[in-house]
Design a protein around this motif. Structure first.
Motif, PDB file in Angstrom:
ATOM      1  N   MET A  79      33.079  -4.083 -38.744  1.00  0.00           N
ATOM      2  CA  MET A  79      32.731  -3.534 -37.559  1.00  0.00           C
ATOM      3  C   MET A  79      31.334  -3.084 -37.351  1.00  0.00           C
ATOM      4  O   MET A  79      30.730  -3.164 -36.133  1.00  0.00           O
ATOM      5  CB  MET A  79      33.549  -2.143 -37.501  1.00  0.00           C
ATOM      6  CG  MET A  79      35.042  -2.371 -37.510  1.00  0.00           C
ATOM      7  SD  MET A  79      36.252  -1.244 -37.322  1.00  0.00           S
ATOM      8  CE  MET A  79      35.787  -0.184 -35.855  1.00  0.00           C
ATOM      9  N   SER A  80      30.644  -2.953 -38.458  1.00  0.00           N
ATOM     10  CA  SER A  80      29.256  -2.388 -38.167  1.00  0.00           C
ATOM     11  C   SER A  80      28.167  -3.716 -38.142  1.00  0.00           C
ATOM     12  O   SER A  80      27.312  -3.575 -37.423  1.00  0.00           O
ATOM     13  CB  SER A  80      28.542  -1.788 -39.743  1.00  0.00           C
ATOM     14  OG  SER A  80      27.152  -1.622 -39.763  1.00  0.00           O
ATOM     15  N   LYS A  81      28.781  -4.890 -38.589  1.00  0.00           N
ATOM     16  CA  LYS A  81      27.964  -6.004 -38.257  1.00  0.00           C
ATOM     17  C   LYS A  81      28.203  -6.523 -36.893  1.00  0.00           C
ATOM     18  O   LYS A  81      27.406  -7.156 -36.196  1.00  0.00           O
ATOM     19  CB  LYS A  81      28.242  -7.217 -39.186  1.00  0.00           C
ATOM     20  CG  LYS A  81      27.844  -6.884 -40.901  1.00  0.00           C
ATOM     21  CD  LYS A  81      28.565  -8.165 -41.556  1.00  0.00           C
ATOM     22  CE  LYS A  81      28.036  -7.791 -43.115  1.00  0.00           C
ATOM     23  NZ  LYS A  81      28.564  -8.790 -43.840  1.00  0.00           N
ATOM     24  N   GLU A  82      29.664  -6.426 -36.282  1.00  0.00           N
ATOM     25  CA  GLU A  82      29.984  -6.955 -35.101  1.00  0.00           C
ATOM     26  C   GLU A  82      29.290  -6.172 -34.131  1.00  0.00           C
ATOM     27  O   GLU A  82      28.547  -6.525 -32.936  1.00  0.00           O
ATOM     28  CB  GLU A  82      31.323  -6.747 -34.954  1.00  0.00           C
ATOM     29  CG  GLU A  82      32.204  -7.915 -35.555  1.00  0.00           C
ATOM     30  CD  GLU A  82      33.603  -7.727 -35.471  1.00  0.00           C
ATOM     31  OE1 GLU A  82      34.083  -6.758 -34.737  1.00  0.00           O
ATOM     32  OE2 GLU A  82      34.296  -8.654 -36.023  1.00  0.00           O
ATOM     33  N   SER A  83      29.047  -4.826 -34.346  1.00  0.00           N
ATOM     34  CA  SER A  83      28.569  -3.803 -33.271  1.00  0.00           C
ATOM     35  C   SER A  83      26.943  -3.634 -33.422  1.00  0.00           C
ATOM     36  O   SER A  83      26.236  -2.921 -32.708  1.00  0.00           O
ATOM     37  CB  SER A  83      28.985  -2.448 -33.368  1.00  0.00           C
ATOM     38  OG  SER A  83      28.994  -1.860 -34.666  1.00  0.00           O
ATOM     39  N   GLN A  84      26.524  -4.400 -34.691  1.00  0.00           N
ATOM     40  CA  GLN A  84      25.059  -3.901 -35.026  1.00  0.00           C
ATOM     41  C   GLN A  84      24.491  -2.718 -35.296  1.00  0.00           C
ATOM     42  O   GLN A  84      23.371  -2.347 -34.661  1.00  0.00           O
ATOM     43  CB  GLN A  84      24.073  -4.959 -34.017  1.00  0.00           C
ATOM     44  CG  GLN A  84      24.781  -6.527 -34.024  1.00  0.00           C
ATOM     45  CD  GLN A  84      23.668  -7.245 -33.275  1.00  0.00           C
ATOM     46  OE1 GLN A  84      22.843  -6.501 -32.416  1.00  0.00           O
ATOM     47  NE2 GLN A  84      23.577  -8.664 -33.533  1.00  0.00           N
ATOM     48  N   VAL A  85      25.645  -1.889 -35.723  1.00  0.00           N
ATOM     49  CA  VAL A  85      25.332  -0.476 -35.607  1.00  0.00           C
ATOM     50  C   VAL A  85      25.519  -0.060 -37.123  1.00  0.00           C
ATOM     51  O   VAL A  85      26.498  -0.268 -37.774  1.00  0.00           O
ATOM     52  CB  VAL A  85      26.080   0.558 -34.829  1.00  0.00           C
ATOM     53  CG1 VAL A  85      25.825   1.930 -35.176  1.00  0.00           C
ATOM     54  CG2 VAL A  85      25.853   0.093 -33.399  1.00  0.00           C
ATOM     55  N   SER A  86      24.442   0.431 -38.037  1.00  0.00           N
ATOM     56  CA  SER A  86      24.455   0.960 -39.457  1.00  0.00           C
ATOM     57  C   SER A  86      24.529   2.121 -39.337  1.00  0.00           C
ATOM     58  O   SER A  86      24.280   3.044 -38.333  1.00  0.00           O
ATOM     59  CB  SER A  86      23.175   0.372 -40.064  1.00  0.00           C
ATOM     60  OG  SER A  86      22.060   1.195 -39.456  1.00  0.00           O
ATOM     61  N   PHE A  87      25.750   2.819 -40.417  1.00  0.00           N
ATOM     62  CA  PHE A  87      25.855   3.990 -40.477  1.00  0.00           C
ATOM     63  C   PHE A  87      26.262   4.303 -42.010  1.00  0.00           C
ATOM     64  O   PHE A  87      26.530   3.642 -42.744  1.00  0.00           O
ATOM     65  CB  PHE A  87      27.301   4.231 -39.592  1.00  0.00           C
ATOM     66  CG  PHE A  87      28.546   3.705 -39.891  1.00  0.00           C
ATOM     67  CD1 PHE A  87      29.498   4.480 -40.883  1.00  0.00           C
ATOM     68  CD2 PHE A  87      28.889   2.365 -39.623  1.00  0.00           C
ATOM     69  CE1 PHE A  87      30.552   3.706 -41.295  1.00  0.00           C
ATOM     70  CE2 PHE A  87      29.956   1.932 -40.058  1.00  0.00           C
ATOM     71  CZ  PHE A  87      30.912   2.604 -40.730  1.00  0.00           C
ATOM     72  N   ILE A  88      26.397   5.701 -42.234  1.00  0.00           N
ATOM     73  CA  ILE A  88      26.617   6.380 -43.404  1.00  0.00           C
ATOM     74  C   ILE A  88      27.800   7.331 -43.124  1.00  0.00           C
ATOM     75  O   ILE A  88      27.593   8.350 -42.220  1.00  0.00           O
ATOM     76  CB  ILE A  88      25.335   6.966 -44.167  1.00  0.00           C
ATOM     77  CG1 ILE A  88      24.215   5.907 -44.504  1.00  0.00           C
ATOM     78  CG2 ILE A  88      25.792   7.828 -45.350  1.00  0.00           C
ATOM     79  CD1 ILE A  88      23.213   6.563 -44.885  1.00  0.00           C
ATOM     80  N   TYR A  89      28.722   7.256 -44.040  1.00  0.00           N
ATOM     81  CA  TYR A  89      29.936   8.403 -44.063  1.00  0.00           C
ATOM     82  C   TYR A  89      30.113   9.372 -45.125  1.00  0.00           C
ATOM     83  O   TYR A  89      29.621   8.696 -46.098  1.00  0.00           O
ATOM     84  CB  TYR A  89      31.333   7.703 -44.019  1.00  0.00           C
ATOM     85  CG  TYR A  89      32.326   8.582 -43.909  1.00  0.00           C
ATOM     86  CD1 TYR A  89      32.393   9.422 -42.764  1.00  0.00           C
ATOM     87  CD2 TYR A  89      33.380   8.776 -45.043  1.00  0.00           C
ATOM     88  CE1 TYR A  89      33.704  10.521 -42.888  1.00  0.00           C
ATOM     89  CE2 TYR A  89      34.234   9.421 -44.974  1.00  0.00           C
ATOM     90  CZ  TYR A  89      34.520  10.322 -43.931  1.00  0.00           C
ATOM     91  OH  TYR A  89      35.663  11.249 -44.055  1.00  0.00           O
ATOM     92  N   THR A  90      29.587  10.473 -44.828  1.00  0.00           N
ATOM     93  CA  THR A  90      29.519  11.546 -45.859  1.00  0.00           C
ATOM     94  C   THR A  90      30.720  12.436 -45.873  1.00  0.00           C
ATOM     95  O   THR A  90      31.015  12.850 -44.736  1.00  0.00           O
ATOM     96  CB  THR A  90      28.094  12.357 -45.897  1.00  0.00           C
ATOM     97  OG1 THR A  90      28.151  13.048 -44.867  1.00  0.00           O
ATOM     98  CG2 THR A  90      27.143  11.322 -45.926  1.00  0.00           C
TER      99      THR A  90
END
Length: 475
Positions: A79-90
């Motif tokens: 999902m991150s690659k498809e939307s080209q959005v990087s994120f971190i879950y903490t």
């Protein structure tokens, strides 16, 4: 309205319109600039939330399986690659539970400084924002962690259209429209108030050139061309008047020649008849001869006067009546002029009263021409008097001038004839009715001679009571 005033008002209106457009344009540009700098962060956060809503929804459904399920982690990476959005879950303590960012070594974040829920605090550099969204457990309705997304600026802010360019285009279009309307109004004004009246003046000029002086130049507006039309109309009336005067003078000259020819023919025929009678010896004695001689003399005098008037008129037309002013004493001059005239007047049965005392002063005068004036005025008075009437001559000094007054108790001048008595060829209505002989030149010549002496001539007349002429000559 005057064209100058209209153009001034037109220019003021155009400048006011352009100035208002410029002021409004500057205001719109400034407002657009401020809007570009202070876009409402609430709308931007909502756009960011929509950008990551799919990932957030998946996290909230599978947040308990992230640590234990490789399938969930793979789904999040895809999902991150498809939307080209990087994120971190903490977690709530800042421990990194899932990392889909370029910084894979990150294990812990400071929840006090690393979480940014406000857009402008979340800005990390010029082109990227790090925004934190709370992850809520759907079942417990409690926050279980935080998702920190790294979003590029072009995904956070809606690309702004170039409003300044559109506004500039609109301003140019409005200015062009205003200028076109203004030029159309100016063209219409010039056509109606300049070109059409000028063409009308051209037609009037052509009519005058062709001798049609009856066509009037009409213009019903008060402006510069109205003044031109007024002056043109005055010029037309003056030309019309001069044309009529010229025609009348030509007619009067023809009548003058006819009248003088007739007036000369009659005394010549009489003179010839008496001479032939004397040659044939029909005069029995000297008394008859003297009687014939008297008739011949009177006719000769009449022809001499007509010839003299005609000669003076011709010289006046050519500007060649010679008036040679010399210093003369008035008393001696007037006595020499009045003595022979007085004798002649008395022989006609008219009472002649000479001045009792002539002031003896120096005047600049041409004696011969002054004699012509006095003789003409007295002869003219004799034409309007009957035996028993009176002609008087008086002289006096008046305000530095030598005044000669010649009065009679004859028929007087008709009121309608008074404005024209000094005009050439003019003969009064009463003269024509009564058949008084004359060329209509005598008083015109008198006026010319007196004015050549730098003096003035005037008259006063009452119908049935007589006429008085006044001649003033400077001392």
């Amino acid at each position: 309205m005057y064209l100058q005033v209209w153009i001034r008002r037109w220019m003021i209106a155009v400048w006011i319109g352009l100035l208002m457009i410029v002021i409004c344009s500057v205001g719109f540009l400034w407002y657009d600039h401020l809007q570009g700098q202070s876009e409402d962060s609430r709308y931007v956060i909502n756009r960011a939330r929509l950008q990551v809503s799919e990932i957030m929804h998946y996290l909230e459904q599978h947040e308990q399986e992230i640590a234990s399920s490789a399938e969930v982690r793979d789904a999040l990476l895809n999902m991150s690659k498809e939307s080209q959005v990087s994120f971190i879950y903490t977690g709530l303590d800042g421990q990194v539970l899932f990392n889909a960012s370029s910084d894979t070594a990150l294990q812990q974040i400071d929840v006090r400084t690393g979480l940014h829920y406000d857009l402008y605090q979340a800005r990390t550099d010029q082109d990227q924002y790090r925004i934190a969204f709370p992850v809520v457990d759907e079942a417990a309705q409690a926050q279980v962690g935080n998702a920190i997304f790294a979003l590029p600026a072009e995904d956070v802010f809606v690309p702004k259209t170039n409003g300044a360019l559109y506004l500039l285009s609109a301003i140019i279009a409005v200015i062009v429209v205003i200028l076109c309307i203004s030029l159309l109004l100016l063209r219409r004004k010039i056509r109606q108030d300049v070109l059409i009246p000028v063409r009308q003046l051209k037609d009037y000029s052509e009519a005058i050139l062709k001798g049609n002086y009856e066509l009037k130049a009409t213009y019903d507006q008060i402006d510069e061309l109205g003044e031109v039309h007024t002056m043109f109309e005055q010029m037309r009336m003056e030309i019309q008047h001069l044309s009529r005067r010229r025609v009348e003078q030509e007619q009067a000259q023809k009548e003058l020649i006819t009248n003088i020819s007739h007036d000369l023919k009659t005394p010549l025929a009489t003179l010839k008849a008496y001479i032939e009678a004397m040659r044939e010896g029909v005069c029995p004695d000297m008394d008859t001869v003297m009687e014939y001689a008297g008739v011949m003399y009177n006719n000769t005098e009449k022809m001499a006067r007509l010839t003299e008037d005609l000669l003076l008129h011709a010289l006046k037309e050519l500007g060649q009546i010679s008036v040679t002013l010399k210093e003369r004493y008035s008393k001696e001059l007037l006595q020499s002029i009045l003595q022979p005239i007085a004798h002649y007047v008395r022989t006609t049965g008219v009472h002649f009263i000479e001045p009792t005392d002539i002031p003896d002063v120096l005047i600049h005068v041409d004696g011969h021409r002054l004699e012509q004036v006095v003789s003409n005025l007295i002869t003219n008075a004799m034409k309007h008097t009957e035996p028993g009437d009176m002609i008087s001559v008086n002289t006096e000094l008046e305000q530095g001038q030598f005044k000669i007054t010649i009065a009679d108790t004859g028929r007087g001048i008709l009121p309608q004839d008074m404005p024209f008595v000094f005009e050439r060829y003019f003969q009064g209505k009463a003269d024509r009715v009564s058949g008084i002989e004359g060329s209509g030149l005598g008083l015109s010549i008198c006026k010319y001679i007196i004015e050549a002496h730098h003096g003035t001539i005037s008259f006063r007349s009452l119908q049935g009571q007589g006429t008085t002429f006044y001649c003033l000559i400077p001392l």
